[in-house]
Write an enzyme that holds these catalytic residues in place. Structure first.
Site, PDB file in Angstrom:
ATOM      1  N   HIS A   1       0.683  -1.200  -0.113  1.00 44.65           N
ATOM      2  CA  HIS A   1       0.051  -0.020  -0.083  1.00 44.65           C
ATOM      3  C   HIS A   1       0.926   1.412   0.018  1.00 44.65           C
ATOM      4  CE1 HIS A   1      -2.732   3.199   1.368  1.00 44.65           C
ATOM      5  NE2 HIS A   1      -3.775   2.360   0.976  1.00 44.65           N
ATOM      6  N   ARG A   2       1.874   1.464   1.044  1.00 39.10           N
ATOM      7  CA  ARG A   2       2.962   2.295   1.080  1.00 39.10           C
ATOM      8  C   ARG A   2       2.396   3.809   1.435  1.00 39.10           C
ATOM      9  NH1 ARG A   2       7.136   2.879  -3.775  1.00 39.10           N
ATOM     10  NH2 ARG A   2       5.279   4.038  -4.600  1.00 39.10           N
ATOM     11  N   ASP A   3       0.799   3.936   1.947  1.00 40.91           N
ATOM     12  CA  ASP A   3       0.737   5.289   2.167  1.00 40.91           C
ATOM     13  C   ASP A   3      -0.372   4.733   3.391  1.00 40.91           C
ATOM     14  OD1 ASP A   3       0.679   7.969   2.446  1.00 40.91           O
ATOM     15  OD2 ASP A   3      -0.764   8.246   0.716  1.00 40.91           O
ATOM     16  N   LEU A   4      -0.440   4.266   4.358  1.00 35.34           N
ATOM     17  CA  LEU A   4      -0.997   3.971   5.383  1.00 35.34           C
ATOM     18  C   LEU A   4      -1.273   4.918   6.373  1.00 35.34           C
ATOM     19  CD1 LEU A   4      -0.663   0.084   6.192  1.00 35.34           C
ATOM     20  CD2 LEU A   4      -2.636   1.208   4.962  1.00 35.34           C
TER      21      LEU A   4
ATOM     22  N   ASN B   1      -6.569   7.441   5.259  1.00 33.98           N
ATOM     23  CA  ASN B   1      -6.795   6.615   4.017  1.00 33.98           C
ATOM     24  C   ASN B   1      -7.479   5.174   4.483  1.00 33.98           C
ATOM     25  OD1 ASN B   1      -5.344   8.207   2.204  1.00 33.98           O
ATOM     26  ND2 ASN B   1      -3.621   7.144   2.358  1.00 33.98           N
TER      27      ASN B   1
END
Length: 262
Positions: A49-52, A56
């Site tokens: 995912h890289r953007d928790l 979000n």
């Protein structure tokens, strides 16, 4: 082209604000389990995912939590690729990425899970840094400055040597978040490990004793079936709730983003 998605009432950040940042521990557990369930599905197919972050994670009126904003998501292919280290919002970015690592896999998401877990339970961010150096200093002040014993190879990282961080002993997470209790704190520590390979995987975390009260049936549900279909699993009413539980939200545009059913 028109993309149409289901509507979700709010994100986790807004949910926490509506509760005056004091969530029921039952609800913390249910939100965390659903987050892990979604990540386990993504990681099974090698999607990072890289953007928790709380903004979000979208929540509907039933309490179903869903992963959103896959704009920075990447497929973790073989052989290993290098990726940008400018990923993950600063407060939820793991120290290996903060120090410039561009070779990483699914553990990048697990550090963020730990930060979100703490924030839900404690009612405040764990590492609210304003710059990369400030973020690292907050992490090292809380967890202790890493050494070769706690993070093999850290002393050979150029960025770590350049910052010249002073030695610091770890603080007590139990004092920072006494509400969690033994099992919750044990799981939190497994998310917040310096050594990347040591961080607990999402699928393993779902089987942690912290979730024992949910019963074994939650582990055998089909991927597209909500945990709230099981008897005995439901959200508690939040005592500190200050806002409306439904209707229009200030982040309405954000809530029409790409989502993944957990």
């Amino acid at each position: 082209m028109t993309l149409v998605f289901e509507f979700l009432e709010k994100d986790l950040k807004q949910y926490m604000e509506d509760c005056n940042n004091v969530l029921s521990l039952n609800n913390v557990k249910l939100f965390l389990f659903q987050l892990l369930r979604g990540l386990a599905y993504c990681h099974q197919y090698r999607v990072l995912h890289r953007d928790l972050k709380p903004q979000n994670l979208l929540i509907n009126q039933l309490g179903e939590l869903k992963l959103a904003d896959f704009g920075l998501a990447r497929a973790k292919s073989v052989p290993t690729k290098t990726y940008s280290n400018e990923v993950v919002t600063l407060w939820y970015r793991p120290p290996d990425v903060l120090l410039g690592s561009t070779v990483y896999s699914t553990p990048i998401d697990m550090w963020g899970v730990g930060c979100i877990f703490f924030e839900m339970a404690a009612g405040r961010p764990l590492f609210p840094g304003s710059t990369v150096k400030d973020e690292l200093m907050l992490i090292f002040k809380t967890l202790g400055t890493p050494t070769e014993q706690t993070w093999p190879g850290v002393t050979s990282i150029d960025e770590f040597k350049q910052y010249n961080f002073p030695p610091s002993r770890s603080e007590s997470l139990a004092e920072r978040c006494p509400r969690l209790g033994g099992d919750g704190l044990a799981l939190l520590r497994q998310f917040l490990l310096y050594e990347v390979t040591g961080r607990i995987a999402a699928a393993d975390a779902m089987r942690h004793p912290y979730f024992g009260s949910l019963g074994p049936a939650v582990l055998s549900l089909p991927d597209d079936v909500s945990i709230f279909t099981l008897p005995g699993i439901s959200l508690c009413r939040e005592h500190g709730r200050g806002g409306s539980s439904g209707g229009q939200s200030q982040s309405g545009a954000r809530q029409r983003r790409q989502t993944l059913l957990l």
